[in-house]
Motif scaffolding. Structure first.
Motif, PDB file in Angstrom:
ATOM      1  N   SER A   1     -21.156  -4.092 -59.494  1.00 24.97           N
ATOM      2  CA  SER A   1     -20.881  -5.519 -59.316  1.00 24.97           C
ATOM      3  C   SER A   1     -20.995  -5.922 -57.847  1.00 24.97           C
ATOM      4  CB  SER A   1     -19.510  -5.893 -59.882  1.00 24.97           C
ATOM      5  OG  SER A   1     -18.479  -5.273 -59.153  1.00 24.97           O
ATOM      6  N   ARG A   2     -20.621  -5.029 -56.924  1.00 26.60           N
ATOM      7  CA  ARG A   2     -20.760  -5.323 -55.482  1.00 26.60           C
ATOM      8  C   ARG A   2     -22.236  -5.437 -55.096  1.00 26.60           C
ATOM      9  NH1 ARG A   2     -16.543  -7.127 -55.877  1.00 26.60           N
ATOM     10  NH2 ARG A   2     -14.607  -6.318 -55.052  1.00 26.60           N
ATOM     11  N   LEU A   3     -23.068  -4.540 -55.629  1.00 22.42           N
ATOM     12  CA  LEU A   3     -24.506  -4.626 -55.357  1.00 22.42           C
ATOM     13  C   LEU A   3     -25.060  -5.960 -55.840  1.00 22.42           C
ATOM     14  CD1 LEU A   3     -25.652  -1.016 -56.358  1.00 22.42           C
ATOM     15  CD2 LEU A   3     -25.708  -1.996 -54.056  1.00 22.42           C
ATOM     16  N   GLU A   4     -24.630  -6.354 -57.025  1.00 27.84           N
ATOM     17  CA  GLU A   4     -25.103  -7.611 -57.606  1.00 27.84           C
ATOM     18  C   GLU A   4     -24.573  -8.807 -56.809  1.00 27.84           C
ATOM     19  OE1 GLU A   4     -24.529  -9.792 -61.846  1.00 27.84           O
ATOM     20  OE2 GLU A   4     -25.006  -7.640 -61.895  1.00 27.84           O
ATOM     21  N   GLN A   5     -23.273  -8.812 -56.519  1.00 27.08           N
ATOM     22  CA  GLN A   5     -22.641  -9.896 -55.759  1.00 27.08           C
ATOM     23  C   GLN A   5     -23.303 -10.103 -54.408  1.00 27.08           C
ATOM     24  OE1 GLN A   5     -18.585  -8.873 -55.061  1.00 27.08           O
ATOM     25  NE2 GLN A   5     -17.784 -10.182 -56.687  1.00 27.08           N
ATOM     26  N   ARG A   6     -23.577  -9.008 -53.751  1.00 22.73           N
ATOM     27  CA  ARG A   6     -24.092  -9.058 -52.384  1.00 22.73           C
ATOM     28  C   ARG A   6     -25.620  -9.052 -52.345  1.00 22.73           C
ATOM     29  NH1 ARG A   6     -19.317  -4.855 -50.902  1.00 22.73           N
ATOM     30  NH2 ARG A   6     -17.708  -6.434 -50.680  1.00 22.73           N
ATOM     31  N   ASP A   7     -26.234  -9.126 -53.504  1.00 22.21           N
ATOM     32  CA  ASP A   7     -27.689  -9.143 -53.650  1.00 22.21           C
ATOM     33  C   ASP A   7     -28.350  -8.001 -52.875  1.00 22.21           C
ATOM     34  OD1 ASP A   7     -30.022 -10.161 -54.772  1.00 22.21           O
ATOM     35  OD2 ASP A   7     -30.472 -11.339 -52.970  1.00 22.21           O
ATOM     36  N   ILE A   8     -27.805  -6.804 -53.078  1.00 25.29           N
ATOM     37  CA  ILE A   8     -28.342  -5.612 -52.426  1.00 25.29           C
ATOM     38  C   ILE A   8     -29.318  -4.952 -53.383  1.00 25.29           C
ATOM     39  CG2 ILE A   8     -27.811  -3.345 -51.480  1.00 25.29           C
ATOM     40  CD1 ILE A   8     -25.030  -4.454 -50.716  1.00 25.29           C
TER      41      ILE A   8
ATOM     42  N   THR B   1     -34.304   0.278 -52.382  1.00 25.91           N
ATOM     43  CA  THR B   1     -35.649   0.784 -52.628  1.00 25.91           C
ATOM     44  C   THR B   1     -35.533   2.243 -53.083  1.00 25.91           C
ATOM     45  OG1 THR B   1     -35.946   1.619 -50.374  1.00 25.91           O
ATOM     46  CG2 THR B   1     -36.556  -0.693 -50.774  1.00 25.91           C
ATOM     47  N   ASP B   2     -36.608   2.770 -53.619  1.00 21.53           N
ATOM     48  CA  ASP B   2     -36.622   4.180 -54.027  1.00 21.53           C
ATOM     49  C   ASP B   2     -36.349   5.084 -52.824  1.00 21.53           C
ATOM     50  OD1 ASP B   2     -37.158   3.491 -56.635  1.00 21.53           O
ATOM     51  OD2 ASP B   2     -39.326   3.846 -56.472  1.00 21.53           O
ATOM     52  N   GLU B   3     -36.905   4.714 -51.676  1.00 24.06           N
ATOM     53  CA  GLU B   3     -36.726   5.503 -50.463  1.00 24.06           C
ATOM     54  C   GLU B   3     -35.257   5.467 -50.009  1.00 24.06           C
ATOM     55  OE1 GLU B   3     -36.479   6.138 -46.138  1.00 24.06           O
ATOM     56  OE2 GLU B   3     -36.398   4.159 -47.038  1.00 24.06           O
ATOM     57  N   GLN B   4     -34.619   4.321 -50.091  1.00 23.88           N
ATOM     58  CA  GLN B   4     -33.203   4.214 -49.721  1.00 23.88           C
ATOM     59  C   GLN B   4     -32.327   5.000 -50.700  1.00 23.88           C
ATOM     60  OE1 GLN B   4     -33.045  -0.105 -49.631  1.00 23.88           O
ATOM     61  NE2 GLN B   4     -32.639  -0.071 -47.419  1.00 23.88           N
ATOM     62  N   MET B   5     -32.660   4.929 -51.982  1.00 25.04           N
ATOM     63  CA  MET B   5     -31.907   5.675 -52.991  1.00 25.04           C
ATOM     64  C   MET B   5     -32.034   7.173 -52.736  1.00 25.04           C
ATOM     65  SD  MET B   5     -29.912   5.258 -55.465  1.00 25.04           S
ATOM     66  CE  MET B   5     -29.152   6.348 -56.624  1.00 25.04           C
TER      67      MET B   5
ATOM     68  N   ASP C   1     -29.693   2.698 -43.417  1.00 25.95           N
ATOM     69  CA  ASP C   1     -30.147   1.470 -42.769  1.00 25.95           C
ATOM     70  C   ASP C   1     -28.935   0.602 -42.433  1.00 25.95           C
ATOM     71  OD1 ASP C   1     -32.759   2.444 -43.022  1.00 25.95           O
ATOM     72  OD2 ASP C   1     -33.051   1.468 -44.967  1.00 25.95           O
ATOM     73  N   ASN C   2     -28.899  -0.629 -42.926  1.00 24.78           N
ATOM     74  CA  ASN C   2     -27.741  -1.491 -42.666  1.00 24.78           C
ATOM     75  C   ASN C   2     -26.793  -1.542 -43.873  1.00 24.78           C
ATOM     76  OD1 ASN C   2     -29.365  -3.009 -44.366  1.00 24.78           O
ATOM     77  ND2 ASN C   2     -28.792  -4.957 -43.417  1.00 24.78           N
ATOM     78  N   LEU C   3     -26.906  -0.556 -44.753  1.00 30.44           N
ATOM     79  CA  LEU C   3     -26.075  -0.497 -45.955  1.00 30.44           C
ATOM     80  C   LEU C   3     -25.031   0.605 -45.829  1.00 30.44           C
ATOM     81  CD1 LEU C   3     -28.944  -0.766 -48.588  1.00 30.44           C
ATOM     82  CD2 LEU C   3     -27.488  -2.621 -47.745  1.00 30.44           C
ATOM     83  N   ALA C   4     -23.838   0.337 -46.352  1.00 29.09           N
ATOM     84  CA  ALA C   4     -22.755   1.319 -46.337  1.00 29.09           C
ATOM     85  C   ALA C   4     -22.310   1.575 -47.768  1.00 29.09           C
ATOM     86  CB  ALA C   4     -21.590   0.799 -45.503  1.00 29.09           C
ATOM     87  N   PHE C   5     -22.149   2.845 -48.107  1.00 28.52           N
ATOM     88  CA  PHE C   5     -21.726   3.252 -49.444  1.00 28.52           C
ATOM     89  C   PHE C   5     -20.541   4.204 -49.316  1.00 28.52           C
ATOM     90  CE2 PHE C   5     -26.256   2.487 -49.460  1.00 28.52           C
ATOM     91  CZ  PHE C   5     -26.436   1.652 -50.551  1.00 28.52           C
ATOM     92  N   ILE C   6     -19.516   3.975 -50.125  1.00 33.41           N
ATOM     93  CA  ILE C   6     -18.424   4.926 -50.243  1.00 33.41           C
ATOM     94  C   ILE C   6     -18.727   5.737 -51.499  1.00 33.41           C
ATOM     95  CG2 ILE C   6     -15.945   5.290 -50.497  1.00 33.41           C
ATOM     96  CD1 ILE C   6     -16.683   3.955 -47.840  1.00 33.41           C
ATOM     97  N   VAL C   7     -18.822   7.067 -51.330  1.00 31.47           N
ATOM     98  CA  VAL C   7     -19.228   7.941 -52.427  1.00 31.47           C
ATOM     99  C   VAL C   7     -18.157   8.989 -52.677  1.00 31.47           C
ATOM    100  CG1 VAL C   7     -20.997   9.547 -53.264  1.00 31.47           C
ATOM    101  CG2 VAL C   7     -21.651   7.645 -51.770  1.00 31.47           C
TER     102      VAL C   7
ATOM    103  N   ASP D   1     -23.279  -4.343 -47.222  1.00 37.27           N
ATOM    104  CA  ASP D   1     -24.200  -4.351 -46.092  1.00 37.27           C
ATOM    105  C   ASP D   1     -23.427  -4.825 -44.864  1.00 37.27           C
ATOM    106  OD1 ASP D   1     -23.968  -7.078 -46.455  1.00 37.27           O
ATOM    107  OD2 ASP D   1     -26.011  -7.364 -47.136  1.00 37.27           O
ATOM    108  N   GLN D   2     -24.007  -4.621 -43.685  1.00 36.71           N
ATOM    109  CA  GLN D   2     -23.285  -4.963 -42.462  1.00 36.71           C
ATOM    110  C   GLN D   2     -23.040  -6.454 -42.333  1.00 36.71           C
ATOM    111  OE1 GLN D   2     -25.410  -3.084 -39.243  1.00 36.71           O
ATOM    112  NE2 GLN D   2     -24.349  -1.143 -39.557  1.00 36.71           N
TER     113      GLN D   2
END
Length: 143
Positions: free
Chosen positions: A70-77, A80-84, A107-113, A125-126
């Motif tokens: 939902s955060r990815l969707e909300q923030r329109d993130i 790309t395959d390369e980023q994944m 890049d300019n993306l932050a993920f808590i894993v 994203d930042q």
């Protein structure tokens, strides 16, 4: 067991004794064909070996929690395959260092894993992260 059904055994102690006698007869007669104690002990593996062979390591694919999705969707993130691929690489590095809750920067993306479950808990994203403060992590990986 037949003795218990027939009424010849009246207690757990008698049943245990009866089973013990039967098992010791089988062992003394050479009927036991299983591995010896020494064989079992030699097969003992360290917890690190068990973890390295566990599902977390072999699945290879990251999962996204409902919250992260939902955060990815909300923030329109859009990843790309390369980023994944880089996110998965960062997660693997965090796992190899023993990090349980990792911040992975791509890049300019932050993920808590959560590395134990190989699950992305949240993403930002930042631009949307006002203070750039990340809590409840025990390590970070910059990819």
């Amino acid at each position: 067991m037949n003795n218990m059904i027939n009424g010849n055994i009246t207690s757990i102690e008698q049943m245990t004794e009866s089973i013990g006698k039967n098992n010791s007869k089988n062992v003394s007669q050479g009927i036991y064909n299983g591995p010896s104690f020494a064989d079992i002990l030699q097969q003992k593996r360290s917890i690190e070996e068990v973890i390295s062979d566990s599902n977390v390591q072999t699945t290879g694919k990251l999962k996204f929690s409902k919250h992260a999705g939902s955060r990815l969707e909300q923030r329109d993130i859009q990843l790309t395959d390369e980023q994944m691929s880089r996110l998965e690489e960062g997660t693997d590095k965090a796992i190899s260092k023993g990090i349980k809750e990792s911040l992975v920067l791509v890049d300019n993306l932050a993920f808590i894993v959560n590395t134990q479950n190989k699950t992305v808990i949240t993403a930002m994203d930042q631009d949307t992260s006002e203070e750039n403060i990340y809590t409840n992590i025990d390590g970070a990986v910059v990819i």
